[in-house]
Design a protein around this motif. Structure first.
Motif, PDB file in Angstrom:
ATOM      1  N   SER A 240     -80.002  79.104   0.683  1.00 49.65           N
ATOM      2  CA  SER A 240     -80.576  79.086   2.116  1.00 49.65           C
ATOM      3  C   SER A 240     -79.759  79.702   3.073  1.00 49.65           C
ATOM      4  CB  SER A 240     -80.486  77.484   2.291  1.00 49.65           C
ATOM      5  OG  SER A 240     -79.324  77.072   2.775  1.00 49.65           O
ATOM      6  N   THR A 241     -80.566  79.882   4.106  1.00 50.39           N
ATOM      7  CA  THR A 241     -79.607  80.733   5.223  1.00 50.39           C
ATOM      8  C   THR A 241     -79.107  79.477   6.039  1.00 50.39           C
ATOM      9  OG1 THR A 241     -81.484  80.122   6.747  1.00 50.39           O
ATOM     10  CG2 THR A 241     -81.701  82.429   5.698  1.00 50.39           C
ATOM     11  N   ILE A 242     -78.055  79.883   7.139  1.00 49.86           N
ATOM     12  CA  ILE A 242     -77.287  78.905   7.772  1.00 49.86           C
ATOM     13  C   ILE A 242     -78.294  78.011   8.504  1.00 49.86           C
ATOM     14  CG2 ILE A 242     -77.250  80.249  10.001  1.00 49.86           C
ATOM     15  CD1 ILE A 242     -74.070  78.658   8.290  1.00 49.86           C
ATOM     16  N   GLU A 243     -79.560  78.220   8.839  1.00 51.17           N
ATOM     17  CA  GLU A 243     -80.574  77.427   9.727  1.00 51.17           C
ATOM     18  C   GLU A 243     -80.952  76.561   8.533  1.00 51.17           C
ATOM     19  OE1 GLU A 243     -81.075  80.734   9.783  1.00 51.17           O
ATOM     20  OE2 GLU A 243     -80.586  81.204  11.537  1.00 51.17           O
TER      21      GLU A 243
ATOM     22  N   LEU B  47     -77.944  90.333   4.028  1.00 52.47           N
ATOM     23  CA  LEU B  47     -78.126  89.269   2.947  1.00 52.47           C
ATOM     24  C   LEU B  47     -78.332  89.658   1.537  1.00 52.47           C
ATOM     25  CD1 LEU B  47     -80.192  86.467   4.726  1.00 52.47           C
ATOM     26  CD2 LEU B  47     -77.680  86.503   4.279  1.00 52.47           C
TER      27      LEU B  47
ATOM     28  N   LYS C  33     -83.257  77.474   5.915  1.00 55.41           N
ATOM     29  CA  LYS C  33     -84.448  78.217   5.636  1.00 55.41           C
ATOM     30  C   LYS C  33     -84.112  78.250   4.010  1.00 55.41           C
ATOM     31  CE  LYS C  33     -86.664  78.748   9.367  1.00 55.41           C
ATOM     32  NZ  LYS C  33     -87.529  78.071   9.929  1.00 55.41           N
TER      33      LYS C  33
ATOM     34  N   TYR D 288     -75.669  88.937  -0.997  1.00 51.54           N
ATOM     35  CA  TYR D 288     -75.718  87.708  -1.360  1.00 51.54           C
ATOM     36  C   TYR D 288     -76.895  87.093  -2.279  1.00 51.54           C
ATOM     37  CZ  TYR D 288     -72.088  87.739   2.191  1.00 51.54           C
ATOM     38  OH  TYR D 288     -70.973  88.169   2.758  1.00 51.54           O
TER      39      TYR D 288
ATOM     40  N   GLU E  55     -83.320  90.096   6.150  1.00 54.72           N
ATOM     41  CA  GLU E  55     -82.263  90.739   6.709  1.00 54.72           C
ATOM     42  C   GLU E  55     -81.274  91.504   5.997  1.00 54.72           C
ATOM     43  OE1 GLU E  55     -81.797  90.529  10.123  1.00 54.72           O
ATOM     44  OE2 GLU E  55     -83.649  89.212  10.351  1.00 54.72           O
TER      45      GLU E  55
ATOM     46  N   SER F 210     -86.333  85.378   7.037  1.00 58.52           N
ATOM     47  CA  SER F 210     -84.857  85.428   7.258  1.00 58.52           C
ATOM     48  C   SER F 210     -84.191  86.005   6.057  1.00 58.52           C
ATOM     49  CB  SER F 210     -84.370  83.901   7.164  1.00 58.52           C
ATOM     50  OG  SER F 210     -84.854  83.095   8.029  1.00 58.52           O
ATOM     51  N   PHE F 211     -84.554  86.125   4.726  1.00 61.08           N
ATOM     52  CA  PHE F 211     -84.109  86.742   3.616  1.00 61.08           C
ATOM     53  C   PHE F 211     -84.266  88.211   3.649  1.00 61.08           C
ATOM     54  CE2 PHE F 211     -84.539  82.200   2.367  1.00 61.08           C
ATOM     55  CZ  PHE F 211     -83.046  82.233   1.907  1.00 61.08           C
TER      56      PHE F 211
END
Length: 98
Positions: free
Chosen positions: A12-15, A28, A17, A31, A25, A22-23
């Protein structure tokens, strides 16, 4: 009776999600590649998705696909044969996935 072994492997993202833009970006990518490599080491027989993630992966942004009529049957849930090499399970409590 052989019981299934369940491994909860998520990213998941830091938020918080777990899917979406978001993925996409650029930073990332390493990761996400590590996540996939780790997942492959588990040699799993199935992956489970919630309805939102399943819709995003398998339908994408084409939400019109849900507006078109789909065939409705009296058949129970579809379960493929025991010899299938891999399963994808979508948990869809509201019945939104055609």
């Amino acid at each position: 009776m052989n019981r299934p072994e369940v491994i909860c492997h998520m990213v998941s993202t830091i938020e918080g999600k777990i899917a979406g833009q978001s993925f996409a970006e650029e930073g990332l990518r390493p990761y996400l590649e590590f996540y996939v490599q780790t997942k492959q080491k588990f040699e799993t027989q199935a992956t489970v998705y919630g309805a939102s993630t399943a819709k995003e992966i398998f339908v994408g942004k084409d939400m019109e696909a849900f507006a078109r009529p789909s065939q409705i049957t009296d058949d129970p849930d579809y379960i493929c044969g025991q010899h299938a090499p891999y399963f994808v399970v979508a948990i869809d409590p509201l019945g939104e996935i055609p």
